[in-house]
Design a protein around this motif. Structure first.
Motif, mmCIF file in Angstrom:
data_model
loop_
_atom_site.group_PDB
_atom_site.id
_atom_site.type_symbol
_atom_site.label_atom_id
_atom_site.label_comp_id
_atom_site.label_asym_id
_atom_site.label_seq_id
_atom_site.Cartn_x
_atom_site.Cartn_y
_atom_site.Cartn_z
ATOM 1 N N THR A 107 40.600 50.087 38.311
ATOM 2 C CA THR A 107 39.899 48.910 37.797
ATOM 3 C C THR A 107 40.152 48.747 36.304
ATOM 4 O O THR A 107 40.445 47.633 35.825
ATOM 5 N N ASP B 195 42.206 45.678 34.717
ATOM 6 C CA ASP B 195 41.537 44.811 33.740
ATOM 7 C C ASP B 195 42.418 44.577 32.513
ATOM 8 O O ASP B 195 42.566 43.442 32.051
ATOM 9 N N ASN C 273 45.636 42.590 33.443
ATOM 10 C CA ASN C 273 45.344 41.173 33.638
ATOM 11 C C ASN C 273 45.310 40.436 32.308
ATOM 12 O O ASN C 273 45.779 39.306 32.179
#
Length: 454
Positions: free
Chosen positions: A402, A406, A409
């Protein structure tokens, strides 16, 4: 050279070691088109670095050294853009990518078509040296951008310069199903090696260490410049190489994670452990995918299911690495061969003048990781300092992914805070020399060849 492809024997650097080591050696820079005009032949190492110089030209062995990186701790900086809008030109990007491929091919295949242990290239900092291609111009520009603010006389140009190389790797390894344990089958290890898994390693002059066992000298600054948006982030850990009398063991409390972004540039203390462990901190899979069936490399001990069909992208991760050496030229790094230079197409003036660092680096968000002993992400084995070293990622795999997704992205960098022993490093096997153990020797050579350095 860098330790992702070359094992080192003994180490002589650690944050605890505040003593200065002085070794007399002949600085052979003539093979890099340089001439050593310095009358002081003392090669002084301070805390793992070649010592900087005073305004009188003497080694700076006491007092505070001037800072090179624009950050409070002088460990890591990130610049989201270092080329302005230059790399928005798709044709120019394609040209740079082709040059990177040619250079990367040149450094991985020898005359017998065998995988090389990994050479790097060098450009000297002397004013009379003129870059012969765009990549050399970029390497020199990165060198000067990071050293322009040093006090006059801090380094001797004849003994300084930029060690550089390229990496062109498939953008992401196959994604894994985390339901079952890997049985360490190595049937498809070579397929995985074609992906971007970059082993954790230290950068150092391993040619010098081969000649003077126990002497490990690091570049003043290590840098990565991203030339594509794809692939796994770079992981930099606040962990220096150990001294010869100590194994690489301990709890790592912080580090940094940097996602690829075209034109992005990161720089960090050249003594720090780093790599791109895509299994634990993957990038986001871009478009243009295909299905393959494969297994993970045997060193990755984690919850995965072998033989599963996964989607793999065909995009590539392009990175340009430069190590900044001051007052020492790495022994094995050479000028790029003339025949390769003649094949490169990127204009010198394009890359040489376009690279500019902002006055202020990026502001980094902090991400915390915890220890979940009942469900840790897994272990990674690697060869560091000729020892088998295991990194224990004790946070949940889902949380690590994650965090990685993150920042990829958003194409950012972040600081990692490892709390409660969420990242540990242990030397699990100490290598012993045995000339009669041919199988062990062959295995070590294969491990060297299969490592990819960044």
């Amino acid at each position: 050279m860098t330790s992702g492809v070359e094992d080192n024997k003994n180490n002589t650097t650690e944050e605890e070691n505040e003593k200065t080591t002085t070794t007399t050696t002949n600085e052979e820079c003539s093979n890099k088109n340089t001439t050593n005009n310095n009358n002081n032949n003392d090669f002084v190492i301070r805390d793992g670095f070649p010592a900087l110089r005073t305004s009188e030209g003497k080694p700076l062995i006491e007092g505070v050294e001037p800072s090179i990186l624009c950050c409070d701790d002088n460990n890591f900086v990130s610049y989201s853009s270092s080329f302005g809008k230059l790399l928005e030109d798709s044709k120019l990007c394609d040209m740079i990518h082709e040059d990177c491929k040619k250079v990367f091919t040149a450094r991985t295949i020898d005359d017998l078509a065998a995988y090389s242990s990994g050479c790097t290239y060098f450009v000297p900092a002397i004013p009379t040296y003129k870059a012969r291609c765009g990549l050399e111009a970029l390497a020199l520009s990165i060198f000067h951008q990071h050293t322009n603010n040093l006090p006059a006389g801090s380094f001797i140009p004849e003994q300084s310069g930029a060690e550089w190389w390229t990496l062109v790797l498939d953008a992401d390894p196959p994604k894994k199903d985390e339901d079952t344990e890997n049985d360490d089958d190595d049937e498809d290890e070579e397929d995985m090696d074609e992906h971007e898994e970059v082993g954790m390693h230290f950068d150092a002059d391993y040619g010098l260490e081969d000649q003077v066992p126990g002497l490990l000298v690091h570049p003043r600054v290590a840098t990565v410049t991203y030339l594509s948006d794809y692939g796994a982030p770079t992981l930099v850990l606040n962990q220096r190489s150990p001294t010869p009398d100590k194994a690489l063991n301990g709890i790592i409390e912080n580090g940094w994670l940097s996602s690829p972004k075209v034109g992005k540039h990161i720089a960090f203390d050249g003594r720090l452990l780093h790599g791109a462990p895509a299994t634990f901190f993957p990038g986001i899979t871009p478009p243009n995918k295909e299905e393959v069936t494969t297994d993970p490399p045997p060193a990755k001990k984690q919850k995965i299911e072998k033989g599963v069909k996964v989607e793999v992208n065909k995009q590539q991760r392009f990175t340009f690495m430069v190590n900044i050496w001051l007052n020492h030229c790495p022994i094995d790094a050479e000028l790029l061969e003339d025949e390769i230079v003649q094949e490169l197409q990127t204009p010198i003036q394009k890359l040489g003048s376009a690279f500019v660092l902002d006055d202020k680096p990026d502001t980094l968000e902090s991400k915390s990781l915890k220890n979940y002993p009942e469900d840790p992400a897994g272990e990674e084995e690697t060869i560091i300092c000729e020892n088998t070293v295991t990194l224990y990622y004790n946070e949940k795999m889902e949380k690590q992914h994650t965090i990685s997704h993150d920042i990829t992205n958003e194409k950012k960098s972040c600081q990692l805070v490892f709390t409660d022993k969420s990242l540990e490093i242990k030397t699990t096997t100490t290598t012993t020399t045995d000339d009669n153990d041919d199988d062990d020797k062959i295995q070590k050579e294969e491990e060297k060849k299969n490592e990819t350095d960044e």
